[in-house]
Design a protein around this motif. Structure first.
Motif, PDB file in Angstrom:
ATOM      1  N   LEU A  23      -2.397   6.020  -7.754  1.00  0.00           N
ATOM      2  CA  LEU A  23      -1.384   6.899  -8.349  1.00  0.00           C
ATOM      3  C   LEU A  23      -0.055   6.796  -7.599  1.00  0.00           C
ATOM      4  O   LEU A  23       1.017   6.869  -8.214  1.00  0.00           O
ATOM      5  CB  LEU A  23      -1.883   8.338  -8.383  1.00  0.00           C
ATOM      6  CG  LEU A  23      -3.004   8.609  -9.390  1.00  0.00           C
ATOM      7  CD1 LEU A  23      -3.580  10.000  -9.202  1.00  0.00           C
ATOM      8  CD2 LEU A  23      -2.510   8.412 -10.815  1.00  0.00           C
ATOM      9  N   LEU A  24      -0.119   6.631  -6.286  1.00  0.00           N
ATOM     10  CA  LEU A  24       1.126   6.392  -5.535  1.00  0.00           C
ATOM     11  C   LEU A  24       1.791   5.102  -6.010  1.00  0.00           C
ATOM     12  O   LEU A  24       2.996   5.069  -6.256  1.00  0.00           O
ATOM     13  CB  LEU A  24       0.838   6.290  -4.034  1.00  0.00           C
ATOM     14  CG  LEU A  24       0.568   7.576  -3.273  1.00  0.00           C
ATOM     15  CD1 LEU A  24       0.146   7.256  -1.835  1.00  0.00           C
ATOM     16  CD2 LEU A  24       1.783   8.499  -3.279  1.00  0.00           C
ATOM     17  N   ALA A  25       0.990   4.055  -6.150  1.00  0.00           N
ATOM     18  CA  ALA A  25       1.525   2.750  -6.555  1.00  0.00           C
ATOM     19  C   ALA A  25       2.076   2.781  -7.977  1.00  0.00           C
ATOM     20  O   ALA A  25       3.077   2.122  -8.273  1.00  0.00           O
ATOM     21  CB  ALA A  25       0.441   1.675  -6.425  1.00  0.00           C
ATOM     22  N   ALA A  26       1.435   3.542  -8.859  1.00  0.00           N
ATOM     23  CA  ALA A  26       1.883   3.625 -10.247  1.00  0.00           C
ATOM     24  C   ALA A  26       3.171   4.432 -10.390  1.00  0.00           C
ATOM     25  O   ALA A  26       3.860   4.344 -11.409  1.00  0.00           O
ATOM     26  CB  ALA A  26       0.786   4.236 -11.111  1.00  0.00           C
ATOM     27  N   GLY A 134       0.634   4.544   5.113  1.00  0.00           N
ATOM     28  CA  GLY A 134       0.269   3.132   4.999  1.00  0.00           C
ATOM     29  C   GLY A 134       0.785   2.510   3.715  1.00  0.00           C
ATOM     30  O   GLY A 134       1.314   1.391   3.728  1.00  0.00           O
ATOM     31  N   TRP A 135       0.647   3.234   2.619  1.00  0.00           N
ATOM     32  CA  TRP A 135       1.147   2.734   1.342  1.00  0.00           C
ATOM     33  C   TRP A 135       2.660   2.590   1.376  1.00  0.00           C
ATOM     34  O   TRP A 135       3.205   1.607   0.873  1.00  0.00           O
ATOM     35  CB  TRP A 135       0.722   3.658   0.198  1.00  0.00           C
ATOM     36  CG  TRP A 135       1.358   3.272  -1.092  1.00  0.00           C
ATOM     37  CD1 TRP A 135       0.948   2.288  -1.951  1.00  0.00           C
ATOM     38  CD2 TRP A 135       2.548   3.794  -1.643  1.00  0.00           C
ATOM     39  NE1 TRP A 135       1.809   2.197  -2.998  1.00  0.00           N
ATOM     40  CE2 TRP A 135       2.812   3.118  -2.837  1.00  0.00           C
ATOM     41  CE3 TRP A 135       3.437   4.791  -1.236  1.00  0.00           C
ATOM     42  CZ2 TRP A 135       3.920   3.389  -3.640  1.00  0.00           C
ATOM     43  CZ3 TRP A 135       4.540   5.069  -2.036  1.00  0.00           C
ATOM     44  CH2 TRP A 135       4.779   4.373  -3.213  1.00  0.00           C
ATOM     45  N   ALA A 136       3.332   3.558   1.982  1.00  0.00           N
ATOM     46  CA  ALA A 136       4.799   3.541   2.029  1.00  0.00           C
ATOM     47  C   ALA A 136       5.332   2.342   2.800  1.00  0.00           C
ATOM     48  O   ALA A 136       6.410   1.830   2.487  1.00  0.00           O
ATOM     49  CB  ALA A 136       5.327   4.846   2.635  1.00  0.00           C
ATOM     50  N   THR A 137       4.582   1.885   3.792  1.00  0.00           N
ATOM     51  CA  THR A 137       5.062   0.740   4.575  1.00  0.00           C
ATOM     52  C   THR A 137       4.853  -0.588   3.848  1.00  0.00           C
ATOM     53  O   THR A 137       5.585  -1.529   4.110  1.00  0.00           O
ATOM     54  CB  THR A 137       4.361   0.664   5.959  1.00  0.00           C
ATOM     55  OG1 THR A 137       2.963   0.525   5.770  1.00  0.00           O
ATOM     56  CG2 THR A 137       4.664   1.901   6.774  1.00  0.00           C
ATOM     57  N   VAL A 138       3.877  -0.646   2.943  1.00  0.00           N
ATOM     58  CA  VAL A 138       3.636  -1.901   2.223  1.00  0.00           C
ATOM     59  C   VAL A 138       4.049  -1.822   0.769  1.00  0.00           C
ATOM     60  O   VAL A 138       4.220  -2.853   0.116  1.00  0.00           O
ATOM     61  CB  VAL A 138       2.147  -2.341   2.296  1.00  0.00           C
ATOM     62  CG1 VAL A 138       1.742  -2.648   3.703  1.00  0.00           C
ATOM     63  CG2 VAL A 138       1.229  -1.317   1.659  1.00  0.00           C
ATOM     64  N   GLY A 139       4.175  -0.600   0.222  1.00  0.00           N
ATOM     65  CA  GLY A 139       4.496  -0.409  -1.203  1.00  0.00           C
ATOM     66  C   GLY A 139       5.941  -0.325  -1.386  1.00  0.00           C
ATOM     67  O   GLY A 139       6.667  -0.485  -2.220  1.00  0.00           O
TER      68      GLY A 139
END
Length: 139
Positions: A23-26, A134-139
């Motif tokens: 959902l973060l990525a979307a 973690g998602w914010a650093t790679v997304g």
């Protein structure tokens, strides 16, 4: 998100991390809202485990439906962990395999609800916060 997080925290086998990161990525929801919903719903699932444990303490395991009775090996590990480390172990209720039985054990040992809920929420929020970072650093 709420359903995935709630079920993942119960004694039923499920995971919510992939839903959260997906959902973060979307980018279809506010990340802060996702974080809050995931953390609160996951803590609520742990409170259900605590309540089931409290029922066991009062009435015995035979009162639970067979499909939600704890696995004896996981339950023994969780009892040993809680007995050895006490209340700080509740900060690790998010850990796979032992976390859910640990919250159940806290109920069987009649650990008070308010400190239980606060400790579990802190640990669960930290886990979702780490996933978000973690998602914010790679997304």
């Amino acid at each position: 998100m709420a359903t995935a997080a709630f079920v993942a925290a119960t004694l039923l086998p499920a995971q919510s991390e992939a839903v959260f990161v997906g959902l973060l990525a979307a980018r279809i929801a506010d990340p802060v809202a996702l974080f809050l919903v995931a953390s609160l719903a996951n803590a609520a699932g742990s409170i259900l485990n605590w309540w089931l444990g409290l029922l066991i303490a009062r009435h015995g395991v035979e009162r639970l439906p067979r499909r939600i009775r704890p696995d004896p090996a996981q339950f023994a590990r969780a009892q040993a962990l809680f007995t050895r480390f006490g209340w700080p172990s509740l900060l690790f209720a998010w850990v796979p395999i032992v976390g859910d039985p640990l919250t159940f054990v806290a109920g069987t040992l009649r650990f008070p609800l308010l400190p239980f809920a606060l400790l579990v929420l802190i640990g669960k929020a930290a886990r979702y916060g780490a996933l978000w970072a973690g998602w914010a650093t790679v997304g």
